[in-house]
Design an enzyme around this catalytic site. Sequence first.
Site, PDB file in Angstrom:
ATOM      1  N   ASP A  43       0.171  10.751  -4.829  1.00 55.08           N
ATOM      2  CA  ASP A  43       0.764  11.711  -3.959  1.00 55.08           C
ATOM      3  C   ASP A  43       1.047  12.746  -4.589  1.00 55.08           C
ATOM      4  O   ASP A  43       0.195  13.132  -5.321  1.00 55.08           O
ATOM      5  CB  ASP A  43       2.315  10.549  -3.944  1.00 55.08           C
ATOM      6  CG  ASP A  43       3.947  11.253  -2.669  1.00 55.08           C
ATOM      7  OD1 ASP A  43       4.306  11.750  -3.428  1.00 55.08           O
ATOM      8  OD2 ASP A  43       3.277  10.532  -1.340  1.00 55.08           O
TER       9      ASP A  43
ATOM     10  N   LYS B 201       5.175   3.565   8.719  1.00 55.15           N
ATOM     11  CA  LYS B 201       4.272   4.118   8.593  1.00 55.15           C
ATOM     12  C   LYS B 201       2.880   3.226   9.267  1.00 55.15           C
ATOM     13  O   LYS B 201       1.964   3.295   8.991  1.00 55.15           O
ATOM     14  CB  LYS B 201       4.086   5.141   7.356  1.00 55.15           C
ATOM     15  CG  LYS B 201       2.897   6.388   7.814  1.00 55.15           C
ATOM     16  CD  LYS B 201       3.289   7.144   6.050  1.00 55.15           C
ATOM     17  CE  LYS B 201       4.008   7.909   6.010  1.00 55.15           C
ATOM     18  NZ  LYS B 201       3.942   8.758   4.612  1.00 55.15           N
TER      19      LYS B 201
ATOM     20  N   LYS C   6       5.085   2.289  -2.637  1.00 54.77           N
ATOM     21  CA  LYS C   6       5.144   3.138  -3.339  1.00 54.77           C
ATOM     22  C   LYS C   6       5.694   2.839  -5.030  1.00 54.77           C
ATOM     23  O   LYS C   6       6.497   2.209  -4.951  1.00 54.77           O
ATOM     24  CB  LYS C   6       6.098   3.562  -2.439  1.00 54.77           C
ATOM     25  CG  LYS C   6       6.023   5.630  -3.064  1.00 54.77           C
ATOM     26  CD  LYS C   6       4.895   5.879  -1.630  1.00 54.77           C
ATOM     27  CE  LYS C   6       4.683   7.779  -1.960  1.00 54.77           C
ATOM     28  NZ  LYS C   6       3.791   7.367  -1.026  1.00 54.77           N
TER      29      LYS C   6
ATOM     30  N   GLN D 273       7.159   3.993   3.353  1.00 55.54           N
ATOM     31  CA  GLN D 273       5.848   3.804   4.052  1.00 55.54           C
ATOM     32  C   GLN D 273       5.487   2.133   4.600  1.00 55.54           C
ATOM     33  O   GLN D 273       4.704   2.043   5.115  1.00 55.54           O
ATOM     34  CB  GLN D 273       5.272   3.378   2.538  1.00 55.54           C
ATOM     35  CG  GLN D 273       3.389   3.306   2.165  1.00 55.54           C
ATOM     36  CD  GLN D 273       3.062   4.495   2.717  1.00 55.54           C
ATOM     37  OE1 GLN D 273       3.498   5.600   1.346  1.00 55.54           O
ATOM     38  NE2 GLN D 273       2.205   5.413   2.861  1.00 55.54           N
TER      39      GLN D 273
ATOM     40  N   ASN E   3      -2.100  19.897  -1.197  1.00 60.68           N
ATOM     41  CA  ASN E   3      -3.378  19.177  -0.268  1.00 60.68           C
ATOM     42  C   ASN E   3      -3.207  18.945   0.959  1.00 60.68           C
ATOM     43  O   ASN E   3      -3.978  19.586   1.856  1.00 60.68           O
ATOM     44  CB  ASN E   3      -3.229  17.735  -1.085  1.00 60.68           C
ATOM     45  CG  ASN E   3      -4.632  16.381  -0.567  1.00 60.68           C
ATOM     46  OD1 ASN E   3      -4.625  16.410   0.860  1.00 60.68           O
ATOM     47  ND2 ASN E   3      -6.352  16.972  -0.907  1.00 60.68           N
TER      48      ASN E   3
ATOM     49  N   LYS F  30       0.718  -0.964   0.102  1.00 57.02           N
ATOM     50  CA  LYS F  30       0.214   0.260   0.111  1.00 57.02           C
ATOM     51  C   LYS F  30       0.529   1.563   0.481  1.00 57.02           C
ATOM     52  O   LYS F  30       1.776   1.498   0.853  1.00 57.02           O
ATOM     53  CB  LYS F  30      -1.010   0.421   1.028  1.00 57.02           C
ATOM     54  CG  LYS F  30      -2.149   0.784   1.825  1.00 57.02           C
ATOM     55  CD  LYS F  30      -3.160   0.830   0.538  1.00 57.02           C
ATOM     56  CE  LYS F  30      -3.909   1.966   0.481  1.00 57.02           C
ATOM     57  NZ  LYS F  30      -3.086   2.705  -0.724  1.00 57.02           N
TER      58      LYS F  30
ATOM     59  N   THR G  35      -4.386  13.765   5.188  1.00 54.40           N
ATOM     60  CA  THR G  35      -3.198  13.766   5.580  1.00 54.40           C
ATOM     61  C   THR G  35      -2.626  14.716   5.980  1.00 54.40           C
ATOM     62  O   THR G  35      -2.297  15.183   7.513  1.00 54.40           O
ATOM     63  CB  THR G  35      -2.330  13.659   4.532  1.00 54.40           C
ATOM     64  OG1 THR G  35      -2.433  12.238   3.786  1.00 54.40           O
ATOM     65  CG2 THR G  35      -0.339  13.423   4.733  1.00 54.40           C
TER      66      THR G  35
ATOM     67  N   SER H 187      -7.458   5.967   3.384  1.00 57.91           N
ATOM     68  CA  SER H 187      -7.190   4.976   2.486  1.00 57.91           C
ATOM     69  C   SER H 187      -7.658   3.494   2.801  1.00 57.91           C
ATOM     70  O   SER H 187      -7.875   2.986   2.014  1.00 57.91           O
ATOM     71  CB  SER H 187      -5.792   5.313   1.755  1.00 57.91           C
ATOM     72  OG  SER H 187      -5.707   6.109   0.913  1.00 57.91           O
TER      73      SER H 187
END
Length: 448
Positions: free
Chosen positions: A169, A117, A129, A114, A244, A93, A213, A380
């Site tokens: 992203d 995280k 990623k 990631q 964003n 993911k 985020t 997500s």
Amino acid sequence: MAALHDALTPVFDEVIQRNPGEAEFHQAVREVLESLGPVLAKRPEYVDAEIIRRLCEPERQIIFRVPWTDDAGRVQLNRGFRVEFNSALGPYKGGLRFHPSVYLGIVKFLGFEQIFKNALTGMPIGGGKGGSDFDPKGRSDAEVMRFCQSFMTELHRHIGEHTDVPAGDIGVGGREIGYLFGQYRRITNRHESGVLTGKGLTWGGSQVRTESTGYGTVFFVKEALAARGQDLEGKRVVISGSGNVAIYATEKAQALGAHVVACSDSAGYIVDEAGIDLELLKEIKNGHRGRVSDYADRRGSAIYVAGGSIWDVPSDIALPCATQNELDADAAAKLVAHRTLIVAEGANMPTTPDAARVLRDGGVIFAPGKAVNAGGVATSALEMQQNASRDSWSFEHTEQRLSEIMSSIHQRCLETADEYGTPGDYVAGANIAGFTQVADAMLAQGVI
């Protein structure tokens, strides 16, 4: 640099040897390894099973060409990437980044971050990623669509809701996700909603995903301040970036009583002592894809500074929300001099290692991106839950779940830092908590 545990020095040397020229990936690995000495002292089985060596090597690295035709009929060529780093906890993911700076080292650094995280969220998702050196800036919608269709024509064979689930992203927003999902459906003849996240609300997306985020960043800061008997009310906030993450960090910070006075883009920054007019900023950035200089042109209380460093602006709270390595040691020294209370990374690895040391030595609370900006991937995963159950949650319910997840991440970081003898150290807490969860899963699943 901090010294590495004796068992980790050869691991890091091997990472450099096997991945030459990938400076961002080296930096991300080193930052995690520096935290793991106390873990190996308690858990020597991680050394015996070569867990860390295996964790630093992606399970799969995919590089492919992306040919497409521009509006003038000329054939253009870009390079696409997907690094499927670790699936011990669940399907890979992580987002897709479309930006000229993208190369394998950037994608590997992002994928490595990631892993930890995603583990911190407590959700069953692995780390990956991807992206391309394609630049959507200045391209027409038709050009972006043709690029996305070509990109997905190759990528589709490597992804799936139980295999690998990309998201957005930098450079990949709702427009790009729509084109990518449409091409995936066309090729596979399946409406597999869970294959991509960040979808539109009318076709499988989740409430709060756009905001998550930025909101999650501020929720983490709220928890960090509360742990020290403080809150956001009246605090002066400086946020780098104006995309964003920055926009929705501004929105939630203002809602919780903070005074956001500055933001930036790649050309410069604005300072608005009256407080950032969020609706005007949204109109310029989201409505017209404009620049922050346009904000200053339309807002009498704002000034625009071309170039320079946004960290020259005094703050109580600094939120780097733009890109990697944007906050260096000189900027960190200015934050220390300004008596900034906390620096929390809304972007991925925006603070250089030297800057992080300056902040911590100067008494500034420093919270790393793998903990602070985990709200995006957490939401997500909530989108994936809704897709799997053919359900749709309200904004309020989803935001509450996000707030709970960020509170849990904050608590895990503090408790883990205490357990391993580094009280209050969010970097050590995040790295160790994420690592041990993934490492234990890898041990349980054998040598794979």
